[in-house]
Enzyme design. Sequence first.
Site, mmCIF file in Angstrom:
data_model
loop_
_atom_site.group_PDB
_atom_site.id
_atom_site.type_symbol
_atom_site.label_atom_id
_atom_site.label_comp_id
_atom_site.label_asym_id
_atom_site.label_seq_id
_atom_site.Cartn_x
_atom_site.Cartn_y
_atom_site.Cartn_z
ATOM 1 N N HIS A 34 0.840 -1.196 0.000
ATOM 2 C CA HIS A 34 0.000 0.000 0.000
ATOM 3 C C HIS A 34 0.876 1.247 0.000
ATOM 4 C CE1 HIS A 34 1.026 -0.756 4.205
ATOM 5 N NE2 HIS A 34 1.065 0.562 4.292
ATOM 6 N N HIS A 78 5.698 5.605 -1.512
ATOM 7 C CA HIS A 78 6.421 4.359 -1.774
ATOM 8 C C HIS A 78 5.576 3.175 -1.321
ATOM 9 C CE1 HIS A 78 7.174 5.040 2.507
ATOM 10 N NE2 HIS A 78 7.368 3.737 2.602
#
Length: 198
Positions: A49, A132
């Site tokens: 995620h 990220h």
Amino acid sequence: MNEQTQPATVRVFIALAPPDYAKEELARELRPAYDTHPHMRWNRIEDWHITLAFLGELPAETVPLLRPPLAELAADRQPLCLALRGSGNFDDRVLWSGIDGDLDELHMLAADVRTTVKSCGVAFEDRPLRPHLTLARARRGDRSSAGEIAEGFAGFTGRQWLAERLHLVGSNVGRSRGPIHYRDIEAWTLGNGNCTGS
């Protein structure tokens, strides 16, 4: 009786998640590293995620207060066109894949999510957003594996995908010795749109 088993606090964050095909594309790229670095603590692919706001441990009764304002925020937003790109590591231990695409919109969404959470009276550490996906963590004392793996897929560029849902996520950190697992507390669809990038 059941109230006794409910945790008093929940570890919570708000995130976007890549679709399965984007995760599978990156997982194929990483497959050799799974074999060469089995000692890394690899995150489950289904848990990958992009964190927009990490709220930490919240009292369980606080979580429902976040739902209406986050639902309203999601309804006012359009989906974002994103892609997984490149790699790196934090502190020589945390391996990540980078994010490309509608980054200005991603930063604005994260800022609005954080403002919304604060307006609910929830205090949290407001760290700068570094978009990220966290892929793995090296064990303590291993200062080279994350960098070695990151070098191996530094040139990776995945297909574009549409981030269409805002996720309110809870995790079991601190409650078990096993790997960290995440579960959606709730997810809301962001308006309708198409990927129009190159």
